[in-house]
Every structure is written in C-alpha cells, then in structure tokens.
Scaffold this motif. Structure first.
Motif, mmCIF file in Angstrom:
data_model
loop_
_atom_site.group_PDB
_atom_site.id
_atom_site.type_symbol
_atom_site.label_atom_id
_atom_site.label_comp_id
_atom_site.label_asym_id
_atom_site.label_seq_id
_atom_site.Cartn_x
_atom_site.Cartn_y
_atom_site.Cartn_z
ATOM 1 N N ASP A 52 33.141 35.070 47.264
ATOM 2 C CA ASP A 52 33.638 36.182 48.065
ATOM 3 C C ASP A 52 32.508 36.704 48.958
ATOM 4 O O ASP A 52 31.505 37.221 48.448
ATOM 5 C CB ASP A 52 34.133 37.296 47.143
ATOM 6 C CG ASP A 52 34.824 38.430 47.885
ATOM 7 O OD1 ASP A 52 34.686 38.502 49.120
ATOM 8 O OD2 ASP A 52 35.491 39.241 47.226
ATOM 9 N N PRO A 53 32.640 36.590 50.294
ATOM 10 C CA PRO A 53 31.572 37.044 51.172
ATOM 11 C C PRO A 53 31.421 38.560 51.230
ATOM 12 O O PRO A 53 30.454 39.064 51.798
ATOM 13 C CB PRO A 53 31.983 36.483 52.538
ATOM 14 C CG PRO A 53 33.475 36.420 52.472
ATOM 15 C CD PRO A 53 33.782 36.050 51.042
ATOM 16 N N ALA A 54 32.382 39.295 50.652
ATOM 17 C CA ALA A 54 32.259 40.749 50.587
ATOM 18 C C ALA A 54 31.371 41.195 49.439
ATOM 19 O O ALA A 54 31.050 42.375 49.328
ATOM 20 C CB ALA A 54 33.642 41.392 50.450
ATOM 21 N N GLU A 55 30.968 40.253 48.587
ATOM 22 C CA GLU A 55 30.073 40.572 47.489
ATOM 23 C C GLU A 55 28.633 40.282 47.896
ATOM 24 O O GLU A 55 28.332 40.082 49.077
ATOM 25 C CB GLU A 55 30.494 39.790 46.243
ATOM 26 C CG GLU A 55 31.884 40.142 45.740
ATOM 27 C CD GLU A 55 31.943 41.396 44.882
ATOM 28 O OE1 GLU A 55 31.106 42.312 45.077
ATOM 29 O OE2 GLU A 55 32.823 41.467 44.015
ATOM 30 N N SER A 86 37.407 36.354 43.510
ATOM 31 C CA SER A 86 37.263 37.718 44.033
ATOM 32 C C SER A 86 37.915 38.748 43.133
ATOM 33 O O SER A 86 38.990 38.522 42.570
ATOM 34 C CB SER A 86 37.890 37.805 45.434
ATOM 35 O OG SER A 86 37.843 39.134 45.922
ATOM 36 N N VAL A 87 37.288 39.909 43.080
ATOM 37 C CA VAL A 87 37.840 41.069 42.385
ATOM 38 C C VAL A 87 39.089 41.589 43.096
ATOM 39 O O VAL A 87 39.857 42.376 42.525
ATOM 40 C CB VAL A 87 36.754 42.156 42.271
ATOM 41 C CG1 VAL A 87 36.489 42.795 43.620
ATOM 42 C CG2 VAL A 87 37.103 43.213 41.241
ATOM 43 N N VAL A 110 26.844 42.432 43.193
ATOM 44 C CA VAL A 110 27.612 41.639 42.229
ATOM 45 C C VAL A 110 28.140 40.365 42.873
ATOM 46 O O VAL A 110 28.492 40.350 44.053
ATOM 47 C CB VAL A 110 28.803 42.466 41.692
ATOM 48 C CG1 VAL A 110 29.723 41.624 40.807
ATOM 49 C CG2 VAL A 110 28.308 43.691 40.935
ATOM 50 N N ILE A 111 28.215 39.292 42.102
ATOM 51 C CA ILE A 111 29.077 38.160 42.417
ATOM 52 C C ILE A 111 29.792 37.743 41.142
ATOM 53 O O ILE A 111 29.358 38.066 40.030
ATOM 54 C CB ILE A 111 28.338 36.947 43.028
ATOM 55 C CG1 ILE A 111 27.266 36.406 42.075
ATOM 56 C CG2 ILE A 111 27.763 37.270 44.390
ATOM 57 C CD1 ILE A 111 26.712 35.071 42.525
ATOM 58 N N ALA A 112 30.886 37.021 41.320
ATOM 59 C CA ALA A 112 31.645 36.468 40.203
ATOM 60 C C ALA A 112 31.748 34.962 40.379
ATOM 61 O O ALA A 112 31.896 34.455 41.498
ATOM 62 C CB ALA A 112 33.042 37.085 40.141
#
Length: 211
Positions: A52-55, A86-87, A110-112
C-alpha cells in the motif's frame, strides 16, 4: 505522502482504489518494495498483491505480518479486490486492523505484509509447511529493505510459526517481536481476544512513540 482514511473499508469506493493506484506510481518510499515484489512474482509465476503506497514503505517502523493475502487483495477475483495489502480493504480483517490502529493513533510508520506473500485462494486455504519455508525466505530478503524497522507484530499462528522457524535464526539484533491475535472475525470473535488485540496495537503504538 501518508494517507489514513477517516473510516474503515475505504476501498469499497472504487474511486479510492483508483487514487491509490495512481499513488503507487509516484510514492517514492514504496518503489524499492514494489520492485522487489514484482521480481518475486515473476520468479514464482504467482500473484502477489501490491504494498500500500499510502503506508510507510521503506521508512516503516512497524511491520504487521499476517499469514497470506485474502480474497479482497486480489483484483482478479469475481468479486474484485483492491490489488493491495491494505488496512483499507473491504473485509472484516482489514476493518478490525483499521479500528485498532485508529484507536491507538497508529496512523503512520506502518506497513503490512504476509509470511506467504502470494495469493493462495480462499481464506480457508492455509499455508503449507513448504509454503512457510518459501515465504519466509522471501521475507528475509524483504527485511533488508526496511532499515528503520523497530517492531514486527506476528499476527496469528502461521506468521508466528514461520517467523520463529524460518526467519528468526537469520535475524540477529533485529526488531522487537510481538505476538498478537490474527484480526480475522474467526479469531477476534472468541471471548477476550478483540480486547487483547486492541491492547496489543495500543502498546505497539506507544512503544514506537517512545522509541
């Protein structure tokens, strides 16, 4: 640019998925991870969802490690998913993680990812012992791209087993390791687990703030 949406299941809105796809092309912190995942997908001839590039990308301080990508990460399914780990995915597991992170104020850093990063199919399909070995080998490579990592949260039995058997022996003086419950409904709907999960996320957030 980090983005934490103001509500869970944000990717129920296709326009937000489109925005995230556009961000994937421009957000610099995710590009090394994106390139690594693309090489892995080509080598294995497997479907691997996008980071997710927003993380936080390579600037991440916290890694939430789950077991394998769920159906709502796969844009090619009959009920199309987002294509991201992504969350903000439109499923109960992502929603539980979003709610816990939001309550804890864990909005950035954070990343997942997953101990097995390629798509296995239905959520009921669990990783095999061989898949844990292969996934953990890939994870050891990915960890070299995360120089600021402070905490790895192992969510559920498969992530915990894969890490301890196949990652920990190769990681010396690494990040702090925290075992937490998996955020799926099957896990968190059992007595006491949702509260324990939320408390774990709050403790991770506090440790990062203090660190």
């Amino acid at each position: 640019m980090l983005v934490f949406l103001p509500h869970p299941r944000g990717f129920r809105d296709p326009s937000l998925v489109a925005e995230r796809l556009a961000m994937l092309e421009t957000e610099q912190s995710v590009q090394p991870l994106r390139e690594w995942a693309a090489h892995l997908a080509a080598a294995r001839d497997a479907h691997i969802p996008q980071f997710d590039p927003a993380e936080a990308g390579v600037d991440a301080k916290v890694l939430f490690l789950l077991e394998a990508p769920g159906p709502m990460t796969n844009a090619g399914n009959r009920r199309a998913g987002s294509g991201f780990i992504s969350v903000d995915n439109d499923d109960a597991t992502a929603s539980a993680m979003w709610s816990a992170r939001n309550s804890a104020g864990l909005h950035d850093g954070v990343i997942a990812w997953n101990i097995v990063p390629w798509y296995l199919g239905a959520a009921s399909r669990k990783p095999t012992a061989a898949e844990l070995v292969d996934g953990a080998a890939a994870l050891r490579e990915m960890l070299t791209l995360l120089p600021y990592l402070e905490v790895v949260a192992l969510t559920g039995r498969y992530a915990q087993e894969g890490w301890r058997r196949h990652v920990a022996p190769w990681v010396a003086d690494g990040p702090d390791i925290v075992d937490i419950w998996h955020p799926s409904p099957l896990s968190l709907n059992q007595p006491g687990r949702r509260a324990a999960f939320n408390e774990s996320i709050a403790a991770i957030a506090e440790s990062v703030r203090q660190g």
